[in-house]
Design an enzyme around this catalytic site. Structure first.
Site, PDB file in Angstrom:
ATOM      1  N   CYS A 262       0.814  -1.225   0.000  1.00 36.26           N
ATOM      2  CA  CYS A 262       0.000   0.000   0.000  1.00 36.26           C
ATOM      3  C   CYS A 262       0.841   1.267   0.000  1.00 36.26           C
ATOM      4  O   CYS A 262       0.801   2.066  -0.940  1.00 36.26           O
ATOM      5  CB  CYS A 262      -0.926  -0.019   1.212  1.00 36.26           C
ATOM      6  N   HIS A 311      -4.765   2.203   5.724  1.00 40.39           N
ATOM      7  CA  HIS A 311      -4.782   2.004   4.276  1.00 40.39           C
ATOM      8  C   HIS A 311      -5.041   3.356   3.624  1.00 40.39           C
ATOM      9  O   HIS A 311      -5.659   4.234   4.228  1.00 40.39           O
ATOM     10  CB  HIS A 311      -5.867   1.005   3.878  1.00 40.39           C
ATOM     11  N   HIS A 323      -5.284   2.579  -5.610  1.00 39.41           N
ATOM     12  CA  HIS A 323      -4.590   2.059  -4.432  1.00 39.41           C
ATOM     13  C   HIS A 323      -4.122   0.640  -4.726  1.00 39.41           C
ATOM     14  O   HIS A 323      -4.323   0.105  -5.812  1.00 39.41           O
ATOM     15  CB  HIS A 323      -5.529   2.064  -3.217  1.00 39.41           C
TER      16      HIS A 323
END
Length: 354
Positions: A262, A311, A323
Site C-alpha cells: 500500500c 490504508h 490504491h
C-alpha cells in the site's frame, strides 16, 4: 494490502522481522494471527465457494485453530471449507451462507483473539528467566499473536521468549527486564482490548459518520506544517503515471513496479515527481494537511483492521481512488462502495513547508 506501517507497528522489533520481510506473501499468510487479519480486512471481497487464494488459506487456518476445519490448508474453497464455515456460522447464530462475509469474518477474528488472549486475565504472578509453566505458555501465545514470538509454545522462559518479551517491552515504553511482570501482562491485556474494539463491525450509520468526522488521535505524533504553498508537481501527470501501474501485483514490503504494498506504491508514485513521503501509512497521515473534500491528487485514508489510518489511496475524482489491495494489486475503487464508505477516515493533502 499489508501496509508496512501496520507491519512495523506489530513486528517492528520482532526477532523474525528481518527474515519474514524477505519472504513471499505465502510466508506472511502463515505468520502471526494479527497480521493475517490484514488479508481479510483489506480483501474487499467475500470469500466464497470455488475461490483459490491466500484469503481462503487464512480462513482455513483460523477455522483449524478454532477446531472447525481439519483438512489441508491449501487455499481452495471447496466442500470441506464450506462445511466448516457453515458449522461456525450455525454455532454463532450467523446467517448460514457458507461465505466469509464481513459479519462472519469479524466473529471469526474475535473468537481467535479471545482464545489467544483471554487467558492473560489469569496470570497473577511474576515469571523469571529460566522458569517453566502454563502462564509462560499464555505469554508466548500473546506475544505470538502480536508478532513478537516465533517458536514453539513450550512454556519455557528461555532465550527466544526473553528476546520477544524485551522487544515488546521496548516498543511499548515499558522497563526492559528479564521477567514477565504484571505491568507487561496488563499492557498486553490493554492492547488486546484495543484490538477487539478495532475489529468490531460498524453498528449504525451515525457511528460510521462519527468515525469519518473524528480521525483517530493515537497515531498523530508528527506536526502538520502550518504554512504551505502550491504543490510543485503536475497533478494530471502524477495521476497518469499512477495509472500506468494498474494490474501490478501486491507484494508485501514491495516498493517498485515489480510489486507494491500500500504505502510502497504511494511513495514510489510521488517520488517520480520529486516529492518525498514517509514509508508508512500512519506517518503519511501525520505529515499531510487535512482537507474537507478531496481534490484530484489528494490522499484518502481508511481505518481497516485496527484503529487509525492503516490504508490509503490517491484520489482520482468522481469518488474514485487508486490504491493497492491484496487481492487486486494496483486498482481503482469507489469511495461510495459499501466496503470503503464505512472505513473512510478522511482526505489529506501534500503540502510544501516554507
Amino acid at each position: 494490502m499489508l501496509s508496512t506501517g501496520n507491519m512495523q507497528q506489530v513486528v517492528k522489533h520482532s526477532m523474525a522481522y528481518g527474515y519474514i520481510i524477505s519472504q513471499p506473501f505465502s510466508f506472511y499468510v502463515d505468520s502471526y494471527p494479527m497480521l493475517q487479519n490484514e488479508v481479510f480486512q483489506n480483501a474487499e471481497m467475500i470469500v466464497a465457494y470455488g475461490e483459490h487464494n491466500e484469503a481462503v488459506r487464512v480462513l482455513q487456518d483460523k477455522l483449524n485453530f478454532l477446531s472447525y476445519y481439519d483438512k489441508e490448508l491449501d487455499g481452495e474453497f471447496g466442500i470441506f471449507t464450506e462445511f466448516a464455515l457453515k458449522k461456525f456460522q450455525i454455532e454463532h447464530n450467523l446467517s448460514i451462507t457458507g461465505k466469509a462475509d464481513e459479519e462472519t469474518i469479524n466473529t471469526l477474528v474475535n473468537d481467535e483473539r479471545r482464545k489467544y488472549l483471554d487467558p492473560l486475565k489469569d496470570i497473577d504472578r511474576t515469571y523469571y528467566l529460566g522458569e517453566q509453566g502454563e502462564g509462560i505458555k499464555v505469554i508466548q501465545k500473546a506475544l505470538y499473536y502480536f508478532g513478537y514470538y516465533k517458536g514453539e509454545i513450550d512454556g519455557i522462559f528461555g532465550p527466544n521468549t526473553n528476546k520477544a518479551l524485551m522487544y515488546y517491552q521496548q516498543d511499548n515504553g515499558l522497563e526492559v527486564k528479564q521477567e514477565i511482570n504484571q505491568q507487561t501482562v496488563q499492557t498486553l491485556q490493554t492492547e488486546s482490548e484495543t484490538v477487539d474494539n478495532a475489529i468490531q463491525p460498524a453498528q449504525t450509520e451515525a457511528a460510521n459518520q462519527e468515525k469519518k468526522d473524528v480521525p483517530a488521535k493515537s497515531e498523530e505524533k508528527v506536526q502538520v506544517p502550518t504554512k504551505d504553498v502550491a504543490q510543485t508537481f503536475n497533478t494530471s501527470e502524477l495521476i497518469k503515471s499512477a495509472k500506468t501501474h494498474i494490474g501490478t501485483s501486491y507484494v508485501w514490503g514491495g516498493t517498485s513496479p515489480s510489486g507494491f504494498d500500500c504505502s510502497g506504491y504511494i511513495q514510489y508514485v510521488f517520488r517520480q515527481f520529486d516529492v518525498s513521503l514517509p514509508r508508512t501509512v500512519s506517518d503519511i497521515w501525520n505529515m499531510t494537511k487535512q482537507v474537507d473534500q478531496p481534490s484530484i491528487g489528494d490522499f484518502v485514508f481508511f481505518e481497516t483492521y485496527k484503529r487509525g489510518p492503516s490504508h490509503m489511496g490517491i484520489y482520482l475524482g468522481n469518488k474514485q481512488f487508486i490504491h493497492v489491495g491484496v487481492s487486486t494489486g494496483v486498482a481503482i475503487s469507489n469511495l461510495d462502495s459499501s466496503y470503503w464508505s464505512q472505513r473512510y477516515l478522511g482526505a489529506k493533502r501534500v503540502v510544501i513547508q516554507k
